[in-house]
Design a protein around this motif. Structure first.
Motif, PDB file in Angstrom:
ATOM      1  N   ALA A 122       0.806  -1.219   0.000  1.00  0.00           N
ATOM      2  CA  ALA A 122       0.000   0.000   0.000  1.00  0.00           C
ATOM      3  C   ALA A 122       0.834   1.263   0.000  1.00  0.00           C
ATOM      4  O   ALA A 122       0.389   2.299  -0.521  1.00  0.00           O
ATOM      5  CB  ALA A 122      -0.949   0.000   1.192  1.00  0.00           C
ATOM      6  N   LEU A 123       2.040   1.221   0.564  1.00  0.00           N
ATOM      7  CA  LEU A 123       2.849   2.426   0.651  1.00  0.00           C
ATOM      8  C   LEU A 123       3.256   2.940  -0.722  1.00  0.00           C
ATOM      9  O   LEU A 123       3.508   4.136  -0.899  1.00  0.00           O
ATOM     10  CB  LEU A 123       4.081   2.180   1.516  1.00  0.00           C
ATOM     11  N   HIS A 124       3.323   2.067  -1.710  1.00  0.00           N
ATOM     12  CA  HIS A 124       3.637   2.497  -3.076  1.00  0.00           C
ATOM     13  C   HIS A 124       2.522   3.361  -3.662  1.00  0.00           C
ATOM     14  O   HIS A 124       2.745   4.077  -4.647  1.00  0.00           O
ATOM     15  CB  HIS A 124       3.852   1.279  -3.972  1.00  0.00           C
ATOM     16  N   LEU A 125       1.335   3.269  -3.084  1.00  0.00           N
ATOM     17  CA  LEU A 125       0.171   3.944  -3.659  1.00  0.00           C
ATOM     18  C   LEU A 125      -0.055   5.345  -3.112  1.00  0.00           C
ATOM     19  O   LEU A 125      -0.985   6.029  -3.546  1.00  0.00           O
ATOM     20  CB  LEU A 125      -1.090   3.088  -3.424  1.00  0.00           C
ATOM     21  N   ASP A 126       0.764   5.798  -2.178  1.00  0.00           N
ATOM     22  CA  ASP A 126       0.587   7.149  -1.643  1.00  0.00           C
ATOM     23  C   ASP A 126       0.570   8.212  -2.739  1.00  0.00           C
ATOM     24  O   ASP A 126      -0.282   9.106  -2.721  1.00  0.00           O
ATOM     25  CB  ASP A 126       1.670   7.458  -0.609  1.00  0.00           C
ATOM     26  N   PRO A 127       1.479   8.165  -3.730  1.00  0.00           N
ATOM     27  CA  PRO A 127       1.428   9.181  -4.787  1.00  0.00           C
ATOM     28  C   PRO A 127       0.144   9.126  -5.611  1.00  0.00           C
ATOM     29  O   PRO A 127      -0.319  10.155  -6.123  1.00  0.00           O
ATOM     30  CB  PRO A 127       2.655   8.862  -5.658  1.00  0.00           C
ATOM     31  N   VAL A 128      -0.433   7.931  -5.747  1.00  0.00           N
ATOM     32  CA  VAL A 128      -1.679   7.795  -6.505  1.00  0.00           C
ATOM     33  C   VAL A 128      -2.803   8.517  -5.771  1.00  0.00           C
ATOM     34  O   VAL A 128      -3.577   9.286  -6.356  1.00  0.00           O
ATOM     35  CB  VAL A 128      -2.039   6.314  -6.729  1.00  0.00           C
ATOM     36  N   ILE A 160      -1.999  -7.840  -2.151  1.00  0.00           N
ATOM     37  CA  ILE A 160      -2.833  -6.915  -2.922  1.00  0.00           C
ATOM     38  C   ILE A 160      -3.143  -5.725  -2.021  1.00  0.00           C
ATOM     39  O   ILE A 160      -3.437  -5.885  -0.840  1.00  0.00           O
ATOM     40  CB  ILE A 160      -4.156  -7.576  -3.361  1.00  0.00           C
ATOM     41  N   ALA A 161      -3.073  -4.526  -2.586  1.00  0.00           N
ATOM     42  CA  ALA A 161      -3.403  -3.315  -1.828  1.00  0.00           C
ATOM     43  C   ALA A 161      -4.223  -2.385  -2.708  1.00  0.00           C
ATOM     44  O   ALA A 161      -4.161  -2.441  -3.941  1.00  0.00           O
ATOM     45  CB  ALA A 161      -2.139  -2.615  -1.354  1.00  0.00           C
ATOM     46  N   ALA A 162      -4.996  -1.514  -2.060  1.00  0.00           N
ATOM     47  CA  ALA A 162      -5.780  -0.509  -2.776  1.00  0.00           C
ATOM     48  C   ALA A 162      -5.878   0.743  -1.929  1.00  0.00           C
ATOM     49  O   ALA A 162      -5.840   0.684  -0.694  1.00  0.00           O
ATOM     50  CB  ALA A 162      -7.176  -1.035  -3.104  1.00  0.00           C
ATOM     51  N   VAL A 163      -5.987   1.894  -2.597  1.00  0.00           N
ATOM     52  CA  VAL A 163      -6.157   3.166  -1.899  1.00  0.00           C
ATOM     53  C   VAL A 163      -7.279   3.942  -2.580  1.00  0.00           C
ATOM     54  O   VAL A 163      -7.376   3.976  -3.806  1.00  0.00           O
ATOM     55  CB  VAL A 163      -4.839   3.968  -1.871  1.00  0.00           C
ATOM     56  N   PHE A 164      -8.155   4.537  -1.747  1.00  0.00           N
ATOM     57  CA  PHE A 164      -9.267   5.345  -2.229  1.00  0.00           C
ATOM     58  C   PHE A 164      -9.177   6.717  -1.559  1.00  0.00           C
ATOM     59  O   PHE A 164      -9.457   6.845  -0.364  1.00  0.00           O
ATOM     60  CB  PHE A 164     -10.605   4.674  -1.889  1.00  0.00           C
ATOM     61  N   PRO A 165      -8.748   7.745  -2.300  1.00  0.00           N
ATOM     62  CA  PRO A 165      -8.580   9.064  -1.686  1.00  0.00           C
ATOM     63  C   PRO A 165      -9.925   9.683  -1.319  1.00  0.00           C
ATOM     64  O   PRO A 165     -10.938   9.444  -1.971  1.00  0.00           O
ATOM     65  CB  PRO A 165      -7.887   9.874  -2.781  1.00  0.00           C
ATOM     66  N   ILE A 174      -6.403  -0.295   1.931  1.00  0.00           N
ATOM     67  CA  ILE A 174      -6.604  -1.736   2.119  1.00  0.00           C
ATOM     68  C   ILE A 174      -5.315  -2.433   1.703  1.00  0.00           C
ATOM     69  O   ILE A 174      -4.780  -2.168   0.624  1.00  0.00           O
ATOM     70  CB  ILE A 174      -7.782  -2.233   1.261  1.00  0.00           C
ATOM     71  N   ASP A 175      -4.797  -3.301   2.543  1.00  0.00           N
ATOM     72  CA  ASP A 175      -3.521  -3.961   2.256  1.00  0.00           C
ATOM     73  C   ASP A 175      -3.543  -5.343   2.891  1.00  0.00           C
ATOM     74  O   ASP A 175      -3.707  -5.469   4.101  1.00  0.00           O
ATOM     75  CB  ASP A 175      -2.362  -3.131   2.821  1.00  0.00           C
ATOM     76  N   LEU A 176      -3.402  -6.366   2.093  1.00  0.00           N
ATOM     77  CA  LEU A 176      -3.426  -7.723   2.643  1.00  0.00           C
ATOM     78  C   LEU A 176      -2.578  -8.660   1.809  1.00  0.00           C
ATOM     79  O   LEU A 176      -2.486  -8.517   0.590  1.00  0.00           O
ATOM     80  CB  LEU A 176      -4.854  -8.260   2.703  1.00  0.00           C
ATOM     81  N   SER A 177      -1.925  -9.575   2.505  1.00  0.00           N
ATOM     82  CA  SER A 177      -1.297 -10.681   1.798  1.00  0.00           C
ATOM     83  C   SER A 177      -2.346 -11.771   1.673  1.00  0.00           C
ATOM     84  O   SER A 177      -3.324 -11.804   2.426  1.00  0.00           O
ATOM     85  CB  SER A 177      -0.073 -11.193   2.560  1.00  0.00           C
ATOM     86  N   LEU A 178      -2.143 -12.666   0.737  1.00  0.00           N
ATOM     87  CA  LEU A 178      -3.145 -13.699   0.488  1.00  0.00           C
ATOM     88  C   LEU A 178      -2.873 -14.973   1.273  1.00  0.00           C
ATOM     89  O   LEU A 178      -3.605 -15.949   1.147  1.00  0.00           O
ATOM     90  CB  LEU A 178      -3.247 -13.978  -1.011  1.00  0.00           C
ATOM     91  N   PRO A 302     -10.577   1.254   7.097  1.00  0.00           N
ATOM     92  CA  PRO A 302      -9.258   0.707   6.755  1.00  0.00           C
ATOM     93  C   PRO A 302      -8.250   1.822   6.534  1.00  0.00           C
ATOM     94  O   PRO A 302      -8.516   2.788   5.811  1.00  0.00           O
ATOM     95  CB  PRO A 302      -9.524  -0.083   5.467  1.00  0.00           C
ATOM     96  N   GLY A 303      -7.109   1.692   7.156  1.00  0.00           N
ATOM     97  CA  GLY A 303      -6.068   2.706   7.072  1.00  0.00           C
ATOM     98  C   GLY A 303      -5.964   3.568   8.315  1.00  0.00           C
ATOM     99  O   GLY A 303      -4.975   4.295   8.496  1.00  0.00           O
ATOM    100  N   THR A 304      -6.961   3.476   9.209  1.00  0.00           N
ATOM    101  CA  THR A 304      -6.969   4.320  10.407  1.00  0.00           C
ATOM    102  C   THR A 304      -5.777   4.016  11.308  1.00  0.00           C
ATOM    103  O   THR A 304      -5.107   4.931  11.815  1.00  0.00           O
ATOM    104  CB  THR A 304      -8.277   4.114  11.188  1.00  0.00           C
ATOM    105  N   ARG A 305      -5.496   2.745  11.533  1.00  0.00           N
ATOM    106  CA  ARG A 305      -4.371   2.380  12.404  1.00  0.00           C
ATOM    107  C   ARG A 305      -3.046   2.895  11.843  1.00  0.00           C
ATOM    108  O   ARG A 305      -2.166   3.322  12.590  1.00  0.00           O
ATOM    109  CB  ARG A 305      -4.318   0.861  12.601  1.00  0.00           C
TER     110      ARG A 305
END
Length: 334
Positions: A122-128, A160-165, A174-178, A302-305
């Motif tokens: 998920a950290l890669h998605l901060d710029p997105v 898999i991770a996702a970010v919704f601004p 959202i960030d989870l390993s499978l 998701p992401g609050t912590r």
């Protein structure tokens, strides 16, 4: 435990990588990314990985002077070759390209091949998110989980991770390993000599185990049973077929000092709301869902912590085990 500032931790991690042979172009972004994981409350993907990265440099499993190159580009897609360097510089280029494509086309994809461990997805998605776009990240990894019904590791934990601004609030992340848990948690438990819960992994003979060391030499169990196994298969096929990367079973374990260059892959997607129903509709519908979620007492977004952990760490510093601090200082010759 001991507490270090972000700046000191980045300095130690950077110098440890440089002492092992990495150039600044590889060491600096890699160290920064690992510290960002610690900031976000994800120590299994933070500077605890530095000794592993150092060992990979020393055993030539990663090229510390690699320069990511553009392998292929269309208006909507970009393929970056990491050239067997650390993943972070190549992933940054792929994410930047995906954002640029999404500005032009509404959707953009950046793919990385010949890569290494890419840390917390998920950290890669901060710029997105900062660009006001939805982001999705995924990557394959060395074999750790069997195909459903098998016992021989074949797929990676394939996160898999996702970010919704959001317009006036922190993004949903959202960030989870499978696998049932990220393999890094088992690595940490093994280093600390602690047991793991039953249901996380199998030993080398295919038996359920609470021994973290046995688990590292066995197989992870998928999250959600067959559903997690199918999602891991999906990521494996998608990454490898698009990137031309190694399958997880072709990459030696990250937890072994010696071995081959993993040459795995990552995929980043950026969706620009303006290319679809528009910013106003995106934010209105997202906030309606958030409001519905928060109307149920006890709901946690998701992401609050992660946001809370970052705020604490920036104020008070980052807590790491004293043994890890000692190891980092020794590796950095500090």
């Amino acid at each position: 435990m001991t507490v270090l500032s972000v700046e000191e931790l980045e300095r130690l991690a950077t110098e440890a990588l440089r002492q092992a042979g990495a150039g600044a172009a590889q060491a600096v972004p890699t160290a920064r990314a690992l510290v960002q994981a610690d900031l976000a409350g994800l120590p299994s993907h933070g500077v605890s990985r530095v000794p592993m990265y150092v060992a990979h440099l020393r055993h030539k499993r990663v090229d510390g002077n690699a320069q990511p190159t553009l392998a292929h580009r269309t208006p909507g897609t970009t393929l970056i070759d990491a050239q067997s360097g650390f993943a972070f510089p190549a992933c940054a280029e792929a994410v930047e390209a995906a954002i640029a494509s999404a500005r032009e086309c509404g959707i953009g994809a950046g793919v990385v091949t010949n890569s290494h461990h890419f840390g917390a997805a998920a950290l890669h998605l901060d710029p997105v998110a900062q660009a006001g776009m939805i982001g999705i990240a995924m990557g394959n990894s060395p074999a750790a989980m069997p195909a459903w019904g098998g016992r021989t590791p074949l797929f990676g934990t394939n996160p898999i991770a996702a970010v919704f601004p959001r317009r006036d609030a922190d993004a949903l992340v959202i960030d989870l390993s499978l696998s049932e848990v990220a393999r890094g948690k088992i690595m940490v438990a093994a280093k600390q000599g602690k047991p793991i819960p039953l249901g996380w992994a199998l030993d080398a003979e295919g038996n359920p185990t609470t021994d973290a060391q046995a688990a590292l030499h066995g197989a992870m169990l998928p999250a959600g049973g067959v559903k997690g196994a199918m999602l891991a298969l999906l990521v494996e096929m998608l990454i490898v077929s698009l990137a031309g990367a190694h399958f997880g079973a072709e990459a030696d374990s990250f937890f072994e000092d010696a071995g081959n260059r993993p040459r795995i892959g990552q995929l980043f997607l950026a969706f620009n709301p303006r290319g679809f129903a528009g910013d106003a509709v995106y934010h209105a519908r997202l906030e309606a869902l958030v409001a519905a979620m928060l109307s149920d007492s006890g709901t946690r977004l998701p992401g609050t912590r992660r946001v809370e952990a970052q705020a604490r760490a920036r104020q008070h510093g980052i807590e790491i085990p004293e043994t890890l601090e000692k190891e980092l200082r020794e590796l950095a010759n500090a």
